[in-house]
Every structure is written in structure tokens, then in C-alpha cells.
Design a protein around this motif. Sequence first.
Motif, PDB file in Angstrom:
ATOM      1  N   ARG A 473       0.758  -1.245   0.168  1.00 32.41           N
ATOM      2  CA  ARG A 473      -0.002  -0.151  -0.103  1.00 32.41           C
ATOM      3  C   ARG A 473       0.850   1.362  -0.110  1.00 32.41           C
ATOM      4  O   ARG A 473       0.654   2.031  -0.731  1.00 32.41           O
ATOM      5  CB  ARG A 473      -0.899   0.105   1.107  1.00 32.41           C
ATOM      6  N   PHE A 474       2.037   1.279   0.842  1.00 30.35           N
ATOM      7  CA  PHE A 474       2.789   2.461   0.871  1.00 30.35           C
ATOM      8  C   PHE A 474       3.459   2.644  -0.645  1.00 30.35           C
ATOM      9  O   PHE A 474       3.656   3.765  -0.851  1.00 30.35           O
ATOM     10  CB  PHE A 474       3.882   2.369   1.909  1.00 30.35           C
ATOM     11  N   PRO A 485      -0.501   8.549   3.330  1.00 30.49           N
ATOM     12  CA  PRO A 485      -1.021   7.405   3.880  1.00 30.49           C
ATOM     13  C   PRO A 485      -1.802   8.061   5.268  1.00 30.49           C
ATOM     14  O   PRO A 485      -1.690   9.273   5.505  1.00 30.49           O
ATOM     15  CB  PRO A 485       0.171   6.590   4.924  1.00 30.49           C
ATOM     16  N   GLU A 489      -3.117   3.832   8.569  1.00 32.73           N
ATOM     17  CA  GLU A 489      -2.243   3.058   7.811  1.00 32.73           C
ATOM     18  C   GLU A 489      -0.974   3.310   8.214  1.00 32.73           C
ATOM     19  O   GLU A 489      -0.066   2.164   8.421  1.00 32.73           O
ATOM     20  CB  GLU A 489      -2.383   3.405   6.305  1.00 32.73           C
ATOM     21  N   TRP A 490      -0.617   4.318   8.787  1.00 34.58           N
ATOM     22  CA  TRP A 490       0.621   4.727   9.609  1.00 34.58           C
ATOM     23  C   TRP A 490       0.908   3.781  10.743  1.00 34.58           C
ATOM     24  O   TRP A 490       1.931   2.905  11.164  1.00 34.58           O
ATOM     25  CB  TRP A 490       0.747   6.146   9.873  1.00 34.58           C
ATOM     26  N   LEU A 536       5.067  10.742   1.076  1.00 38.02           N
ATOM     27  CA  LEU A 536       4.315  10.092   2.043  1.00 38.02           C
ATOM     28  C   LEU A 536       4.042  10.843   3.414  1.00 38.02           C
ATOM     29  O   LEU A 536       3.383  10.530   4.157  1.00 38.02           O
ATOM     30  CB  LEU A 536       5.220   8.620   2.262  1.00 38.02           C
TER      31      LEU A 536
END
Length: 573
Positions: A473-474, A485, A489-490, A536
Motif C-alpha cells: 500500500r505504501f 497514508p 495506515e501509519w 508519504l
Amino acid sequence: MSIKYIKPSAIYIFLLLSVFVCSCTDYRYPHQLVVADSLSDVNPDSARVFLASMKTAMAKESEAVRNYYSLMCIKADDKAYITHTSDTAIMRLVSYYEYKGDNNVLPTAYYYAGRVYSDLNDAPLALDYFQKAIDLMEANSKSAKMLNKVYSQKASILLVQRLYDESIEVFKKALNINIQRSDTTSILFNLRDIGYAYKAKEVHDSALIYFNKAVTIAEKQGNKMMISDLQGQITSIYLHKNEINKADEAFKKSRVYHDPNNQSAILSIEANLLTRKGMIDSALVCYRKVLDVGNVFSKKTAYRQLADYYIKMHDSAKAYGYIRLYEIYVDSIRTLNAADAVAKANALYNYSVQQKIASEEKSAADRARLMSAILVSVLIIVILIVFVVYSRIRAIRRAEIRGYKDNILLLEQTKRELNVLLENKQNEISDLIEEKTEAISELQERIKTYEKKIPAKYVNKGKAFTDNTITQRFYQLANKEMMSPSLKEWQEMKDFISVEMPELKALAHKCSLKDSEYEICILVLLGFSPSEMSILTERSKSDISNIRHRLYHKVTGEKGSPKDFDALIRRLL
């Protein structure tokens, strides 16, 4: 005891009739209302006049048409920026569409209920109705345009309540929708709003990233009004960072459009910039203009600057006069802030109560749906059992009628067929076992060869990293310039790294790394480039380089380059 049999055809006819009865309600609205709906989006004032001319005729229409007419009147007023002063009409419509009206209109009714409560300064109720609209719209791809509006309204309320992280999260959902729709105009406003939220949170580097992206789109569209607004915001950030030359450059770009309704902010920024450049006389001219057109906040600043100037000029009479006016405005602002703080605290409390009630109601609804599903499943199983039992009884009766001879012939024929089938299957299984055994042997040889060439540590960890869902995903987000993100997600990535690479977690704890520094360590470990890290983390490339340089010294106690830090982290593998 005999068992009565209901023919399947009778059941099918009953189901078809039920579907027909449930679907026979067809909501059709007069063409004039459809026109008024579209007209409200482009010219709400004309839509209001058009709707007013239909008022008498609507009295003779059906309940469904009358209620849709009332909803269109609320929409036209909202689009024309007419403040809603009562919730009576919209609550009647919400109740109607929830229980017996057109379900396709219910999300719109929820949206305008949120707009009404926004005007009534009831943030908890406004957020509640916006969320109800979102719940209905997220499952319908045709509602993307409307969903963008609901997300933006909800995020704006969260921003006013100073819930910055929640606000940014929702603004980004609206941005993602418009990226998928390729709606550059809406993307422009989304980027601006996210920049506002980061600026309010005082994360100025991230705010500049989004403001600059918005400027790029505004320049392509030739939207001078938006360019002026964005460059004004950029100017105030550079002034805050004490980067006067950049602030001066941005302010010159903001003058491409003259907005008569925004003179207070423009003059305040200009006066501040001139003061910082040492052009005191020009700044004083701006401050005096602010006294004529400014709001209470800008006037307070202007009176203070004028007082400071006359104190330096040893003109005590004028200085005292401006100080007295400054104190009056300070008292006024203090009163406004106190009232605003009480209102926001009350709204936040009410919002938490509303969220708790909504959570309890959702749990009760989930339990009710689960019970309904269980009951339906049990009913279906019972019906199937009855059907199977009946079929078996009927088959047995037919077998008895055919007699023993037919049964023996049938059994012998079946036995022969089964023997042939069994023999064929055994041959197939033997061939398959032989084939798979050879494949396994070949694969084991390849694995041995591969393990001799590559150390097991690299094989195992590399596979764990690349195969993981959150890592993939990243990698996807790193290739999308306008996406980053989420908080969730992080957290998932940090949990994954803690399991797969505890050495990095231990290093972060030992060196007392901040959360943002730990995130940079993770991205370096996973092999992301500085430009990808910038996307990101929503930081500039220069910030990424400075953080890596600083981290090397923090971890080793020695001086080193960002690349030295990258090599240090990757040696943990």
C-alpha cells in the motif's frame, strides 16, 4: 399422517407478486421541479423566483410532490446563501423520507438537515446528519459529486471545532473522490481547504505544499481570485517563518486580483510586510486604512502598531489615544473569544454525547439485523429440510411401485458405472501423485541452490517486507503525488515493523526518537527515495534531507550525511 405438498410454482408466483407490490411505488416529479433543481446549482436567485411562482399549483399536487417542492425551496435558499433560521421544515422532510418517501431523496434531505444545523450553530447535529448522508452515499458511485460536498461540509465543521487531524482526514477523502472523477475545479478547492487546515494546525511546511499545488491548478485555469487568495495565505506563512523576501514575492503575486470584500486581510498582510521590511511610513498608511475597513482583529493590531510608532516618536498624546482604543478592542476580542470558547466546548461535549448515542444505536441495529439474519436462515433451513424429506418420501414410493426387478437392474448398472469411474479416478490420482512428486523434488533443488547463494536473513526478511499488504500500500501511495497514508495506515505499518524488525523499534526507543523521526527510519529501511518520502510524509525534500542528517548524529553521536544514515539503517537487515 399425510404431508401436504405446496407446488414450487405457487411459491415463485407469491415471491414475484411480493416484488411487484414492493416496487410499484414509482416517484415521478413534475418537469418544473426537475428544472428548478438544476437551476439552483447555477442560478439560485432565479430558482427561488421560479419556485415561488409554483407555490399555488403545488397545493393541488400529491404529498410526494409537495415534499419534494419544499426540499427544493430549502436547497435554493441554501445555494443563495440565505441563512436558515429554523429546523421545522427540514425535520418534517427528514421524517417523511425516512419512513415513507422516496429513498433516493433521503441522502439529499440528510445533507440539507446538516446545512440547516450548521447555520443554527449546532455542530453535533450537523455532523450527525452529514454522516448519515455519507453512510448512504458511499455505497453509490453515482453520488460522488454530492459526496464531495458532504465531506467538505463535515470537514469544515471539524476545522472550526479545532479537530485538525479529523478535519484533514475528511478533506482528503473529498480530494480522493475528485481525483477519481478528474474534476480539477473541485480538486483546486480541496487542496486549498487542506492547506487551510494545516495552516490552522501550524504545520506550515505541509500547508505550503498544498497551497502551491492549488496555485499550479489555479494558474492553469486562469482563476485570478483563487490565485490572490492562495498567495495571500502563502505570504502570511512566510511572514510567520520570517522569510521576508519570499513573503514579498508571494504578496506581489497576490495582487493579480482586487477583492473589495477582503480588504481587511489584504491591508493587514501588506502593513505587516512593510513593517518587517522597515518601510514604516508606508506601513502606517496601511494601518490607517485598516481603521476604516478592517474587522475587530485587524483594527486591534493597527491601533497597537500606531501606538508603538507614536511612543517611539515621543508623541505621548497620540500614543495614549491609540493605546486606549487598542485596549477597548482587546476587551472586545477577549469577550468574543470567551463566548466562542464556551460555545465550542459545549459543541464538543454535545458531539461526544451524540457519538456515544449513535454508537449505541448502531450496536442495537446491528444486533437486530443479526437476529433477523439468524431467523431468516433458520426458516430457510427448515423449508429445505421439509422439501428434502418430502422428496425422499416421494422417491421411495416411486421405487416401491417400480418393483424389485427394476431396482436390481438399476443397482447392477450403477455398480458397473461406479467401478469404471473408480478405476479411472485411481489412474488419474496415480498420475497426479507422480507428477507432483517430481515437481516438489525440482522445487526443493531450486530452493537449496537459492539458499546457498543468498543468506537466509535477507531472504526471510525481504520476503516478509515485500509480500506484506501494508508495505505494498505504501509503495502505491508513493507513486500518487496528491495522496498520502492515513493515520490508520501509519499505525498498521508501525505495528508490522515492530514485529518484523524489532531492532529498529529498539533503536528508536534507545535514542528517544520522535514519532515523525521513527517514520523516516521506517521509510529508509523499506528503500523509499527522498522524493517518495516527501510524498508519504507531506514534507519538502529539504526537510527529509535535514531530518536524516540530524538523525545520524542523534543515533551515532558523530557527523554524517543523509546517505550515511540510510546505510546505517539498512545495515539492520
